[in-house]
Design a protein around this motif. Structure first.
Motif, PDB file in Angstrom:
ATOM      1  N   ASN A 213       0.821  -1.208   0.000  1.00 31.35           N
ATOM      2  CA  ASN A 213       0.000   0.000   0.000  1.00 31.35           C
ATOM      3  C   ASN A 213       0.858   1.262   0.000  1.00 31.35           C
ATOM      4  O   ASN A 213       0.589   2.220   0.719  1.00 31.35           O
ATOM      5  CB  ASN A 213      -0.966   0.015   1.197  1.00 31.35           C
ATOM      6  CG  ASN A 213      -1.968  -1.126   1.160  1.00 31.35           C
ATOM      7  OD1 ASN A 213      -2.342  -1.617   0.072  1.00 31.35           O
ATOM      8  ND2 ASN A 213      -2.413  -1.561   2.344  1.00 31.35           N
ATOM      9  N   GLY A 214       1.907   1.235  -0.767  1.00 28.40           N
ATOM     10  CA  GLY A 214       2.789   2.383  -0.917  1.00 28.40           C
ATOM     11  C   GLY A 214       3.786   2.536   0.229  1.00 28.40           C
ATOM     12  O   GLY A 214       4.541   3.509   0.263  1.00 28.40           O
ATOM     13  N   GLU A 215       3.811   1.606   1.147  1.00 26.25           N
ATOM     14  CA  GLU A 215       4.735   1.697   2.294  1.00 26.25           C
ATOM     15  C   GLU A 215       5.818   0.636   2.166  1.00 26.25           C
ATOM     16  O   GLU A 215       5.523  -0.545   1.943  1.00 26.25           O
ATOM     17  CB  GLU A 215       3.955   1.497   3.600  1.00 26.25           C
ATOM     18  CG  GLU A 215       4.816   1.530   4.850  1.00 26.25           C
ATOM     19  CD  GLU A 215       4.039   1.159   6.126  1.00 26.25           C
ATOM     20  OE1 GLU A 215       4.587   1.346   7.226  1.00 26.25           O
ATOM     21  OE2 GLU A 215       2.894   0.666   6.019  1.00 26.25           O
ATOM     22  N   MET A 216       7.104   1.063   2.269  1.00 27.89           N
ATOM     23  CA  MET A 216       8.192   0.083   2.223  1.00 27.89           C
ATOM     24  C   MET A 216       8.289  -0.611   3.589  1.00 27.89           C
ATOM     25  O   MET A 216       8.249   0.042   4.632  1.00 27.89           O
ATOM     26  CB  MET A 216       9.507   0.770   1.888  1.00 27.89           C
ATOM     27  CG  MET A 216      10.638  -0.217   1.543  1.00 27.89           C
ATOM     28  SD  MET A 216      11.546  -0.840   2.971  1.00 27.89           S
ATOM     29  CE  MET A 216      12.512   0.593   3.415  1.00 27.89           C
ATOM     30  N   HIS A 262       9.521  -4.889   9.926  1.00 24.98           N
ATOM     31  CA  HIS A 262      10.211  -3.609  10.173  1.00 24.98           C
ATOM     32  C   HIS A 262       9.687  -2.566   9.171  1.00 24.98           C
ATOM     33  O   HIS A 262      10.167  -2.502   8.033  1.00 24.98           O
ATOM     34  CB  HIS A 262      11.719  -3.771   9.993  1.00 24.98           C
ATOM     35  CG  HIS A 262      12.357  -4.706  10.973  1.00 24.98           C
ATOM     36  ND1 HIS A 262      13.110  -4.259  12.038  1.00 24.98           N
ATOM     37  CD2 HIS A 262      12.350  -6.078  11.037  1.00 24.98           C
ATOM     38  CE1 HIS A 262      13.549  -5.316  12.723  1.00 24.98           C
ATOM     39  NE2 HIS A 262      13.096  -6.420  12.127  1.00 24.98           N
ATOM     40  N   PRO A 263       8.679  -1.755   9.542  1.00 26.74           N
ATOM     41  CA  PRO A 263       8.193  -0.711   8.607  1.00 26.74           C
ATOM     42  C   PRO A 263       9.312   0.288   8.272  1.00 26.74           C
ATOM     43  O   PRO A 263      10.024   0.764   9.175  1.00 26.74           O
ATOM     44  CB  PRO A 263       7.076  -0.023   9.391  1.00 26.74           C
ATOM     45  CG  PRO A 263       6.658  -1.032  10.422  1.00 26.74           C
ATOM     46  CD  PRO A 263       7.880  -1.768  10.787  1.00 26.74           C
ATOM     47  N   GLY A 264       9.480   0.568   6.975  1.00 19.46           N
ATOM     48  CA  GLY A 264      10.507   1.504   6.523  1.00 19.46           C
ATOM     49  C   GLY A 264      11.905   0.978   6.779  1.00 19.46           C
ATOM     50  O   GLY A 264      12.879   1.726   6.656  1.00 19.46           O
ATOM     51  N   GLY A 265      12.056  -0.278   7.178  1.00 21.20           N
ATOM     52  CA  GLY A 265      13.371  -0.837   7.458  1.00 21.20           C
ATOM     53  C   GLY A 265      13.912  -0.436   8.814  1.00 21.20           C
ATOM     54  O   GLY A 265      15.092  -0.676   9.117  1.00 21.20           O
ATOM     55  N   GLY A 266      13.058   0.181   9.660  1.00 21.49           N
ATOM     56  CA  GLY A 266      13.507   0.633  10.976  1.00 21.49           C
ATOM     57  C   GLY A 266      13.223  -0.361  12.087  1.00 21.49           C
ATOM     58  O   GLY A 266      13.387  -1.584  11.933  1.00 21.49           O
ATOM     59  N   ALA A 267      12.751   0.188  13.222  1.00 20.32           N
ATOM     60  CA  ALA A 267      12.501  -0.645  14.403  1.00 20.32           C
ATOM     61  C   ALA A 267      11.351  -1.615  14.149  1.00 20.32           C
ATOM     62  O   ALA A 267      10.412  -1.310  13.393  1.00 20.32           O
ATOM     63  CB  ALA A 267      12.188   0.254  15.593  1.00 20.32           C
ATOM     64  N   PRO A 268      11.419  -2.795  14.782  1.00 20.94           N
ATOM     65  CA  PRO A 268      10.347  -3.777  14.573  1.00 20.94           C
ATOM     66  C   PRO A 268       9.063  -3.348  15.276  1.00 20.94           C
ATOM     67  O   PRO A 268       9.079  -2.604  16.258  1.00 20.94           O
ATOM     68  CB  PRO A 268      10.913  -5.052  15.199  1.00 20.94           C
ATOM     69  CG  PRO A 268      11.848  -4.562  16.258  1.00 20.94           C
ATOM     70  CD  PRO A 268      12.456  -3.298  15.709  1.00 20.94           C
ATOM     71  N   VAL A 269       7.938  -3.864  14.733  1.00 18.56           N
ATOM     72  CA  VAL A 269       6.630  -3.635  15.340  1.00 18.56           C
ATOM     73  C   VAL A 269       5.963  -4.984  15.559  1.00 18.56           C
ATOM     74  O   VAL A 269       6.440  -6.023  15.084  1.00 18.56           O
ATOM     75  CB  VAL A 269       5.751  -2.733  14.444  1.00 18.56           C
ATOM     76  CG1 VAL A 269       6.379  -1.342  14.300  1.00 18.56           C
ATOM     77  CG2 VAL A 269       5.521  -3.374  13.081  1.00 18.56           C
TER      78      VAL A 269
END
Length: 280
Positions: A213-216, A262-269
């Motif tokens: 949905n447009g989110e990496m 990891h949304p955006g390649g950052g911290a895990p959710v």
């Protein structure tokens, strides 16, 4: 020496037949007492000897008679009482045991140990919608789906936790299924290089970068079975494509899939909250 003196020494006063000789009266008086003393001594010795013989005989009889009586009792197979002495004799056949006085105690087996307490129930939650989880790589055209079959239980959720040999903060969820269960790609994307040696606790793992949905977003699939990886770095994969199989490599206490988002390649959710927010 005169004939009268020889006769006196012999202890006999007699006159020879051929020539009798007269003995003075004082000489006769001296001979008679000597003869009487000798006779008494000899007689006393004979009496003492007879007494000794009688005593010995009596003692022999006293010793033989009890033995004879005891032998007679044994030969008859019974027993004879002599005052306080009893002579026992063996008898043929079995001898009954005397009555035994017993107390009121008895011997019983020790009671069995109590059963061990039941193991605490393992709390396992089902985290996905059966409809979304039932989609398979071969028949699904969905752009987003769970990486394991529908109904797969979750043994460890996202967030703080306390367990032996594990991290204090769980950065993903643990999904449990049998060894060799296929693992699918959550969404279409490109395979990223595996993490370095500092992340060996993940064991065999695959990383995929996708756009949802447009989110990496980056996903991590860890503890895969050795030799089961079916994709390579830089390869493009589709949603629902098999990328490996469930195993237990790295820091693992049982077969499961450790799944991170990891949304955006950052911290895990939390993967469960993130997936439910998009799958409904």
């Amino acid at each position: 020496m005169s004939r009268a003196l020889q006769t006196r020494r012999a202890g006999v006063v007699a006159a020879p037949a051929s020539a009798p000789e007269l003995v003075a009266p004082e000489q006769v008086a001296k001979v008679r007492p000597h003869r009487s003393a000798m006779t008494v001594m000899r007689g006393g010795s004979r009496v003492l000897a007879m007494i000794a013989v009688v005593f010995a005989f009596t003692a022999s009889v006293a010793a033989v008679v009890p033995n004879a009586q005891a032998y007679e009792a044994i030969a008859l197979g019974g027993q004879t009482a002599q005052g306080d002495v009893q002579a026992m004799a063996p008898v043929d056949g079995e001898v009954p045991d005397p009555a035994i006085s017993r107390d009121g105690y008895t011997v019983t087996a020790a009671p069995p140990p109590p059963p061990p307490p039941p193991a605490p129930a393992r709390v396992v939650s089902s985290f996905a919608s059966p409809i979304q989880m039932s989609l398979t790589p071969s028949s699904s055209s969905a752009s987003l789906q769970w990486p394991v079959p529908a109904g797969t239980p979750m043994s460890s959720a996202f967030g703080p936790r306390s367990c032996s040999g594990c991290s204090s903060f769980h950065q993903g969820v643990d999904l449990n299924a049998a060894a060799g269960t296929p693992i699918w790609s959550m969404a279409a994307g490109v395979v990223l290089p595996p993490l370095g040696s500092g992340y060996s606790s993940y064991g065999v793992h695959v990383r995929i970068q996708s756009v949802v949905n447009g989110e990496m977003v980056e996903t991590l699939y860890a503890h895969m079975q050795s030799g089961s990886v079916q994709v390579a770095t830089g390869q493009t994969v589709a949603a629902g494509q098999v990328i490996g199989a469930m195993g237990c490599t790295g820091s693992c206490s049982g077969t499961h899939l450790h799944f991170e988002i990891h949304p955006g390649g950052g911290a895990p959710v939390d993967p469960v909250a993130w997936m439910r927010a998009r799958l409904g």
